[in-house]
Write an enzyme that holds these catalytic residues in place. Sequence first.
Site, PDB file in Angstrom:
ATOM      1  N   HIS A  97      -3.139  -5.735   2.693  1.00  0.00           N
ATOM      2  CA  HIS A  97      -2.738  -5.907   4.083  1.00  0.00           C
ATOM      3  C   HIS A  97      -3.301  -7.252   4.513  1.00  0.00           C
ATOM      4  CE1 HIS A  97      -1.650  -1.630   4.531  1.00  0.00           C
ATOM      5  NE2 HIS A  97      -2.720  -1.345   3.838  1.00  0.00           N
TER       6      HIS A  97
ATOM      7  N   CYS B  60       0.810  -1.220   0.000  1.00  0.00           N
ATOM      8  CA  CYS B  60       0.000   0.000   0.000  1.00  0.00           C
ATOM      9  C   CYS B  60       0.847   1.276   0.000  1.00  0.00           C
ATOM     10  CB  CYS B  60      -0.978  -0.061   1.162  1.00  0.00           C
ATOM     11  SG  CYS B  60      -2.369   1.043   0.953  1.00  0.00           S
TER      12      CYS B  60
HETATM   13  N1  GLN Z   1      -2.159   6.829   2.120  1.00  0.00           N
HETATM   14  C1  GLN Z   1      -2.333   5.881   1.131  1.00  0.00           C
HETATM   15  C2  GLN Z   1      -3.744   5.778   0.565  1.00  0.00           C
HETATM   16  O1  GLN Z   1      -4.723   5.910   1.283  1.00  0.00           O
HETATM   17  C3  GLN Z   1      -1.843   4.545   1.680  1.00  0.00           C
HETATM   18  C4  GLN Z   1      -2.698   3.951   2.777  1.00  0.00           C
HETATM   19  C5  GLN Z   1      -2.203   2.613   3.242  1.00  0.00           C
HETATM   20  O2  GLN Z   1      -0.995   2.352   3.261  1.00  0.00           O
HETATM   21  N2  GLN Z   1      -3.106   1.763   3.711  1.00  0.00           N
HETATM   22  O3  GLN Z   1      -3.857   5.557  -0.624  1.00  0.00           O
END
Ligand code: GLN
Length: 272
Positions: free
Chosen positions: A213, A113
């Site tokens: 995740h 992510c």
């Molecule tokens: N800030 C990024 C987004 O929302 C990554 C979020 C995350 O790592 N879960 O796209």
Amino acid sequence: MSGEVCSVADPSPLSGKTDVRLSLVHLYADLMNLYGDRGNITALRRRCEWRGIDLELQEISLGERFTPRECDLFFFGGGQDREQVTVSRDLAGANGEAIIEAVSEGAGLLSVCGGYQLLCRYFRTSEGEDIPGVGLFDAYTVGGPTRFVGNVVAERLDGDEVRTLVGFENHSGRTHLGPGLQALGRVVVGHGNNGEDSSEGAVHRNAIGTYLHGPVLPKNPWLADRLIHAGLTRRYGTDAILETLDDSSEQRAHESVARTVRRAGNVRTSIR
Ligand code: GLN
């Protein structure tokens, strides 16, 4: 998993070697660690231990450096936009170049992510701010008006075999892959890279980017083994053959999650 201790299997040139080791760099572990991403390190460590491989962990944060030649594996977890700005500045120095160097020499890498976004070319947030990335993956990300939140099932065709990936996504960024960049998988349930083209994640050499995740590796042990294989091949310069582990309980958990998510979600057509 039974936890039997075993070494790297015959007929690998590594078999019989007693001091097999791998080094893993956990990038910005204190700033980039969402939804249990650290569990990926635990999965790698345990799967190495069960095979008699010693995994040496180095956590690096802002201003800290590592030697690319000594790194076999990298892990880079998720993080919010604010942390991404800070980390992006640090990556713009020696660390970004060092990651590219190690991956070009065959190191394995898993990024999730926010970490994945920082390894692409840039991330334009919904506020219009550009967060520069390392450019390891030829892809860019644009913040969207809504968040993609929920369980994901994706599939990957590996030769003749269909591999399934399960995980959980929570992001506003939409990532678009460049024409030559291969996706990690094809979304069956969920949104993946951008919610439009069914792609999920990216693969460049032995570097993987994903929105999953979960953490992703305990839920998808085959992906963990792919990274361990890459790390061993890099360190020992030979195509390592991994000892097969008894993954029956992991497999049951994986299949049960995949079934539940497919049942609950809007299933797109599967690869087969
Ligand atoms: N800030 C990024 C987004 O929302 C990554 C979020 C995350 O790592 N879960 O796209």
